[in-house]
Design a protein around this motif. Structure first.
Motif, mmCIF file in Angstrom:
data_model
loop_
_atom_site.group_PDB
_atom_site.id
_atom_site.type_symbol
_atom_site.label_atom_id
_atom_site.label_comp_id
_atom_site.label_asym_id
_atom_site.label_seq_id
_atom_site.Cartn_x
_atom_site.Cartn_y
_atom_site.Cartn_z
ATOM 1 N N PHE A 110 0.947 -1.212 -0.027
ATOM 2 C CA PHE A 110 0.027 -0.138 0.080
ATOM 3 C C PHE A 110 0.857 1.417 -0.129
ATOM 4 O O PHE A 110 0.476 2.333 -0.468
ATOM 5 C CB PHE A 110 -0.947 -0.021 1.301
ATOM 6 N N THR A 111 1.979 1.241 0.299
ATOM 7 C CA THR A 111 3.011 2.254 0.381
ATOM 8 C C THR A 111 3.303 2.817 -1.155
ATOM 9 O O THR A 111 3.090 3.777 -1.448
ATOM 10 C CB THR A 111 4.223 1.702 1.130
ATOM 11 N N SER A 129 -2.032 4.368 8.853
ATOM 12 C CA SER A 129 -1.712 4.527 7.395
ATOM 13 C C SER A 129 -2.002 3.332 6.663
ATOM 14 O O SER A 129 -2.231 2.156 7.480
ATOM 15 C CB SER A 129 -0.609 5.089 6.999
ATOM 16 N N GLU A 130 -1.870 3.141 5.345
ATOM 17 C CA GLU A 130 -1.953 2.010 4.465
ATOM 18 C C GLU A 130 -3.250 1.209 4.873
ATOM 19 O O GLU A 130 -3.159 0.056 5.359
ATOM 20 C CB GLU A 130 -0.918 1.279 5.097
ATOM 21 N N GLU A 131 -4.324 1.863 4.864
ATOM 22 C CA GLU A 131 -5.655 1.026 5.157
ATOM 23 C C GLU A 131 -5.717 0.494 6.451
ATOM 24 O O GLU A 131 -6.456 -0.348 6.902
ATOM 25 C CB GLU A 131 -6.077 0.112 4.148
ATOM 26 N N THR A 173 -0.961 -0.009 8.948
ATOM 27 C CA THR A 173 0.493 0.301 9.353
ATOM 28 C C THR A 173 0.592 1.576 9.938
ATOM 29 O O THR A 173 0.249 2.540 9.500
ATOM 30 C CB THR A 173 1.509 0.108 8.196
ATOM 31 N N LEU A 174 1.524 1.611 11.076
ATOM 32 C CA LEU A 174 1.434 3.030 11.570
ATOM 33 C C LEU A 174 2.788 3.698 11.078
ATOM 34 O O LEU A 174 3.649 2.895 10.735
ATOM 35 C CB LEU A 174 1.881 2.922 13.157
ATOM 36 N N GLN A 175 2.809 5.014 10.994
ATOM 37 C CA GLN A 175 3.826 5.733 10.160
ATOM 38 C C GLN A 175 4.235 6.795 11.227
ATOM 39 O O GLN A 175 3.115 7.346 11.912
ATOM 40 C CB GLN A 175 3.547 6.360 8.910
ATOM 41 N N ILE A 176 5.506 7.120 11.227
ATOM 42 C CA ILE A 176 5.682 8.203 12.079
ATOM 43 C C ILE A 176 6.600 9.207 11.156
ATOM 44 O O ILE A 176 7.681 8.790 10.352
ATOM 45 C CB ILE A 176 6.973 8.017 13.348
ATOM 46 N N ALA A 177 6.284 10.410 11.129
ATOM 47 C CA ALA A 177 6.668 11.558 10.258
ATOM 48 C C ALA A 177 7.243 12.664 10.977
ATOM 49 O O ALA A 177 6.484 13.322 11.710
ATOM 50 C CB ALA A 177 5.670 11.885 9.100
ATOM 51 N N GLU A 178 8.371 13.183 10.263
ATOM 52 C CA GLU A 178 8.994 14.287 11.183
ATOM 53 C C GLU A 178 8.259 15.602 10.542
ATOM 54 O O GLU A 178 8.048 15.718 9.251
ATOM 55 C CB GLU A 178 10.465 14.291 11.010
ATOM 56 N N ILE A 219 8.933 6.867 8.865
ATOM 57 C CA ILE A 219 9.122 5.239 8.930
ATOM 58 C C ILE A 219 7.913 4.795 9.047
ATOM 59 O O ILE A 219 6.913 5.146 9.319
ATOM 60 C CB ILE A 219 10.050 4.956 10.049
ATOM 61 N N ARG A 220 7.845 3.115 8.747
ATOM 62 C CA ARG A 220 6.763 2.419 8.878
ATOM 63 C C ARG A 220 6.904 1.595 9.970
ATOM 64 O O ARG A 220 8.201 1.204 10.294
ATOM 65 C CB ARG A 220 6.694 1.584 7.705
ATOM 66 N N ILE A 221 6.152 1.367 10.877
ATOM 67 C CA ILE A 221 6.362 0.390 11.985
ATOM 68 C C ILE A 221 5.415 -0.538 11.913
ATOM 69 O O ILE A 221 3.938 -0.039 11.958
ATOM 70 C CB ILE A 221 6.506 1.127 13.223
ATOM 71 N N PHE A 222 5.609 -1.872 12.299
ATOM 72 C CA PHE A 222 4.587 -2.839 12.469
ATOM 73 C C PHE A 222 3.667 -2.965 11.400
ATOM 74 O O PHE A 222 2.481 -2.861 11.398
ATOM 75 C CB PHE A 222 3.914 -2.983 13.643
ATOM 76 N N PRO A 223 4.061 -3.126 10.123
ATOM 77 C CA PRO A 223 3.200 -3.456 8.823
ATOM 78 C C PRO A 223 2.318 -4.576 9.016
ATOM 79 O O PRO A 223 2.670 -5.467 9.381
ATOM 80 C CB PRO A 223 4.282 -3.664 7.747
ATOM 81 N N GLY A 224 1.012 -4.198 8.738
ATOM 82 C CA GLY A 224 0.142 -5.404 8.616
ATOM 83 C C GLY A 224 -0.453 -5.504 10.034
ATOM 84 O O GLY A 224 -1.066 -6.359 10.437
ATOM 85 N N GLY A 225 0.182 -4.786 11.138
ATOM 86 C CA GLY A 225 -0.346 -4.896 12.585
ATOM 87 C C GLY A 225 -1.634 -4.278 13.002
ATOM 88 O O GLY A 225 -2.174 -4.679 14.146
#
Length: 380
Positions: A204-205, A234-236, A239-244, A257-263
């Motif tokens: 999805f990214t 994010s990504e439906e 997935t969590l994303q952290i953006a500066e 960054i993306r963290i725990f894709p599909g979590g």
């Protein structure tokens, strides 16, 4: 004589009623009562849902969604309350109003959720970020909105809405993943091992790369060095994303960054203690409560570690029938943090209740326990 006698009888009764009403409206809270009606200074249940707080010049300010009787769509905007003790709140104003212009992204009837306000020391501006869905589009837009004000209570001026970091790959996506050819049409069946692998590799990214990443449930975190971060589902919602953020807090810097894709995490709430970032989220079950999740990292960019549910006791698996929204540090007290959550009532949105609980620590890890009543002395 009859009128004078009647007057002598009615007057004390009226005075007693007025006195009783005044006491109720002006009552001073000295504790938190999770799940109960929480009256403001006018005796009206606080209407600041999915919100967050900001401590500024000796006061706390609470911003949240103004909910209506029968819809969660934004018919009014974002409310602001102030408090010097966290127990008693004064209704300040509508900080950000929806607009009548149908062409506006924040026109009346859009969806505004999880507003968070931060103060930028460099620009002396107060900046509000929020999850925005365009009117009549359901949850398809998945945008973030930004508004700004010279005054903490507002009014805030809407700046723009957008998707996150268009055309930019996450910093923690490998070169191999970037080169992969992934198409959502090839993965119409979700939850299979092949689908999970594709999601992990950025299915999805890549789909959203051109127009920007989806941004739904979100929070804003300002670190000790003044750097601010947008943390969002994010990504439906997979997935969590952290953006500066940029130095003026009005946009993204391009680092994320993306963290725990599909979590399948949403409703992020974050705090930092002794150099460790702790984040509490929920699963994705719509308006229904579910089991909280917890993560930690010693660097905002990771790696992030996953922990079991921080809630313990009765109804822990439903996060005490609530969903996380923010974590507020109690000023003047060491290691004192309040977990803020909402108990949603989708059939009667305005009646949603607030679940504020102390974050305690056992073996160095955050723990959430239920209290029918509690006050800040618990942190002693």
């Amino acid at each position: 004589m009859r009128y004078k006698s009647l007057f002598r009888i009615i007057t004390p009764v009226l005075m007693a009623c007025v006195a009783f009403f005044s006491v109720q409206v002006g009552a001073v809270n000295k504790s938190f009562y999770p799940g109960k009606i929480w009256p403001d200074d006018k005796g009206v249940h606080i209407n600041a849902h999915g919100g967050g707080t900001l401590y500024f010049q000796g006061k706390y300010y609470w911003f949240g969604e103004f909910k209506s009787e029968n819809t969660s769509s934004a018919l009014v905007g974002v409310t602001c309350y102030s408090s010097s003790d966290l127990y008693n709140w004064k209704n300040q104003r509508i900080a950000l109003s929806v607009e009548e212009d149908e062409k506006s992204d924040i026109t009346k009837g859009c969806i505004i959720e999880r507003p968070k306000v931060v103060y930028n020391k460099k620009t002396n501006k107060f900046v509000m970020w929020f999850h925005l869905e365009l009117k009549g589009k359901g949850y398809a837009a998945a945008r973030v909105g930004v508004a700004v004000s010279n005054k903490i209570t507002g009014p805030y001026k809407f700046v723009r809405s957008f998707r996150s970091n268009p055309g930019i790959y996450p910093m923690n996506m490998t070169d191999e993943q970037k080169k992969l050819s992934l198409n959502t049409e090839d993965y119409k069946e979700w939850w299979t091992p092949q689908w999970y692998k594709a999601v992990d590799n950025g299915l999805f990214t890549k789909r959203d790369l051109k127009d920007g990443q989806m941004s739904r449930d979100m929070t804003i975190y300002v670190d000790d060095d003044g750097k601010a971060y947008h943390i969002y589902s994010s990504e439906e919602n997979l997935t969590l994303q952290i953006a500066e953020l940029t130095d003026d807090y009005l946009g993204h810097s391009g680092k994320y960054i993306r963290i725990f894709p599909g979590g399948h995490n949403e409703a992020p709430a974050i705090f930092k203690k002794d150099g460790v970032y702790w984040m509490i989220t929920s699963g994705c079950t719509g308006w229904d409560p579910n089991e909280a999740r917890m993560f930690s990292a010693t660097n905002i960019w990771g790696p992030w570690k996953k922990y079991p549910n921080p809630c313990v006791g009765n109804d822990a698996k439903l996060t005490f029938h609530s969903q996380s929204t923010f974590i507020q540090k109690v000023e003047g007290k060491k290691d004192a943090y309040i977990f803020m959550a909402d108990r949603w009532t989708p059939k009667h949105p305005i009646d949603a209740r607030y679940i504020w609980l102390p974050i305690l620590f056992e073996n160095g890890k955050p723990v959430l326990k239920w209290y029918d009543q509690w006050n800040l002395n618990i942190f002693k």
